[in-house]
Write a protein that holds these residues in place. Structure first.
Motif, short mmCIF file in Angstrom:
data_model
loop_
_atom_site.label_atom_id
_atom_site.label_comp_id
_atom_site.label_asym_id
_atom_site.label_seq_id
_atom_site.Cartn_x
_atom_site.Cartn_y
_atom_site.Cartn_z
N GLY A 141 34.91 -47.54 -112.96
CA GLY A 141 33.93 -46.87 -113.90
C GLY A 141 32.87 -47.93 -114.55
N ILE A 142 31.89 -47.24 -114.94
CA ILE A 142 30.97 -48.52 -115.55
C ILE A 142 30.35 -47.71 -116.81
N PHE A 143 29.85 -48.81 -118.00
CA PHE A 143 29.55 -48.68 -118.90
C PHE A 143 28.37 -49.64 -119.22
N SER A 144 27.23 -49.29 -118.84
CA SER A 144 25.97 -50.57 -118.89
C SER A 144 25.63 -50.19 -120.30
N ILE A 145 26.27 -51.13 -121.26
CA ILE A 145 25.81 -50.87 -122.66
C ILE A 145 24.33 -51.60 -123.04
N GLY A 146 23.62 -50.79 -123.65
CA GLY A 146 22.22 -51.18 -124.07
C GLY A 146 21.35 -51.66 -122.88
N SER A 196 38.30 -41.63 -120.87
CA SER A 196 37.94 -42.45 -122.06
C SER A 196 38.00 -41.55 -123.30
N VAL A 197 38.17 -41.98 -124.56
CA VAL A 197 38.03 -41.32 -125.75
C VAL A 197 36.64 -41.28 -125.92
N MET A 198 35.74 -41.84 -125.47
CA MET A 198 34.26 -41.76 -125.47
C MET A 198 33.82 -40.20 -125.12
N HIS A 199 34.60 -39.55 -124.28
CA HIS A 199 34.24 -38.04 -123.87
C HIS A 199 34.12 -37.23 -125.26
N TYR A 200 35.02 -37.50 -126.09
CA TYR A 200 34.89 -36.82 -127.52
C TYR A 200 33.52 -36.64 -128.00
N VAL A 201 32.64 -37.75 -127.58
CA VAL A 201 31.41 -37.53 -128.19
C VAL A 201 30.32 -37.24 -127.23
N GLY A 202 30.77 -36.70 -126.07
CA GLY A 202 30.02 -36.59 -124.73
C GLY A 202 29.46 -35.05 -124.80
N PHE A 203 28.66 -34.75 -124.09
CA PHE A 203 27.90 -33.45 -123.72
C PHE A 203 27.34 -33.22 -122.45
N VAL A 204 27.41 -32.11 -121.71
CA VAL A 204 26.95 -32.23 -120.42
C VAL A 204 26.17 -31.13 -120.28
N ASP A 205 24.64 -31.28 -119.90
CA ASP A 205 23.70 -30.24 -119.74
C ASP A 205 23.63 -30.00 -118.01
N THR A 217 20.52 -42.81 -123.44
CA THR A 217 20.94 -44.14 -123.95
C THR A 217 22.25 -44.38 -123.07
N SER A 218 22.77 -45.57 -123.18
CA SER A 218 23.89 -45.81 -122.49
C SER A 218 25.06 -45.10 -122.75
N LEU A 219 25.12 -44.81 -123.84
CA LEU A 219 26.10 -44.20 -124.58
C LEU A 219 26.14 -42.74 -124.29
N VAL A 220 25.06 -42.16 -124.15
CA VAL A 220 24.65 -40.68 -123.84
C VAL A 220 25.17 -40.65 -122.18
N GLY A 221 24.86 -41.63 -121.48
CA GLY A 221 25.04 -41.48 -120.03
C GLY A 221 26.77 -41.78 -119.58
#
Length: 374
Positions: A147-152, A197-206, A220-224
């Protein structure tokens, strides 16, 4: 006005959902080490893994590297599915030397091989699956770890035209999972493990804007990242439903917790400073690998997945960093969106909508990517 409001399409998390998600993340960060204190490190694996064949994506660094090494040392046949094959071969040499020095060398050498897989290329994914299926051998465990998380970093797109987080974290693993079904059927009982990832808790899919280019949401990378991880849970939940119990294939998502891996190098300076201030709260890669290893090897996992299927639970099995079942986010329970994610994903990766059903029947399914590319 009330009627119009009801019909309005949801365009993001409500503020209560958003706040709840962040509270969960903060709680996880502060207390994950306490909640997982009952686990040994490394996680003891059950005996009898010699007959297990496991594919681990992204296994040259971080959690994937630990997962591949520990499975191999427990006797499993491990395929490192990686972009950097040279680094993978060097790792195998290092592991083999350490294994021999530790006394494990009295047994057979580690059974590891390397195959090239680049998740930023759906052609590469399709070619990998075709090459593996052509062996006509069983596959018992597929661990979609990479996986990738290209922060910033600014928004980037793959050569296939998809936002990179969405492709690497969701689309490519989804394509790989579906295309490898013939081998997973041969290996039944078998498992598909998605490292989430626990980050899916703040995720939204359109589903009408998977690339986040419409302007409705600022990228933002967080949204992605968070939306790609939520999409992975949603797709996994529908795949879990589409696979009948008699197929013997389990689908699980596993959260490694908040882990200090290479991603820290891409963090903004202020966040890097916070990283260094709270090393006690962060897991190392070995600790972060425990949930995926548990999901891949624990004998009770298939029974739990079958139980969820029988109860028609709306989401797939989800294991927390403490190797216990947990509930994915509220948005992950949105069945309507989950089925939209399913249909949109199959369309984006070039598979027919009935691909799973046809593969279960033993039929050949052509993908838009790979050797059968039109």
């Amino acid at each position: 006005m009330a009627t119009k409001r009801k019909q309005k399409k949801k365009e993001g998390l409500g503020w209560i959902e958003w706040l709840r998600g962040w509270m969960y993340l903060i709680y996880e960060m502060l207390f994950q080490r306490i909640s997982a204190s009952h686990l040994h490190n490394p996680l003891p694996l059950p005996p009898g893994l010699n007959d297990l064949t496991c594919i681990v994506t992204g296994s040259t660094s971080g959690i994937g590297r630990e997962t591949a090494r520990q499975l191999a040392e427990a006797g499993a046949h491990v395929i490192m599915a990686v972009r950097n094959t040279k680094a993978a071969h060097q790792l195998i040499l290092d592991w083999q030397n350490q294994w021999s020095l530790s006394g494990g060398g009295l047994a057979l050498p580690l059974n590891i091989e390397v195959m090239e897989l680049d998740l930023l290329s759906l052609d590469s994914v399709a070619r990998f699956a075709q090459a593996w299926n052509a062996r006509l051998g069983p596959l018992h465990v597929l661990i979609n770890n990479a996986g990738i998380f290209s922060i910033g970093e600014p928004q980037k797109f793959s050569k296939d035209g998809y936002e990179e987080h969405m492709q690497v974290n969701h689309l490519a693993p989804a394509l790989l999972s579906v295309l490898l079904l013939p081998s997973l059927i041969r290996g039944s009982p078998s498992r598909i493990i998605n490292v989430n990832s626990v980050m899916h808790y703040v995720g939204f899919v359109d589903t009408e804007d998977m690339n986040v280019v419409s302007g409705k949401r600022k990228f933002t990378s967080l949204v992605g990242y968070s939306s790609s991880k939520l999409a992975q849970v949603m797709f996994s939940s529908v795949l879990h439903k589409r696979l009948p119990a008699e197929s013997g294939i389990c689908v699980l998502c596993a959260s490694p917790g908040i882990v200090q891996t290479n991603v820290a190098r891409d963090l903004p300076k202020i966040v890097q400073a916070a990283y260094h201030l709270v090393p006690y709260f962060m897991f190392n890669a070995q600790e972060g690998s425990r949930s995926a290893l548990f999901a891949a090897t624990d004998p009770q996992v298939p029974e739990y997945c079958e139980l969820l299927k029988a109860d028609e639970w709306p989401v797939c099995a989800y294991l927390s960093q403490d190797c216990r079942p947990t509930n994915p986010s509220e948005e992950a329970h949105n069945l309507e969106t989950s089925f939209q994610v399913w249909e949109k994903t199959l369309e984006m990766v070039g598979l027919p909508s009935d691909a799973v059903e046809r593969l279960l029947e033993g039929e050949e399914v052509l993908c838009r990517y790979g050797a059968h590319r039109e």
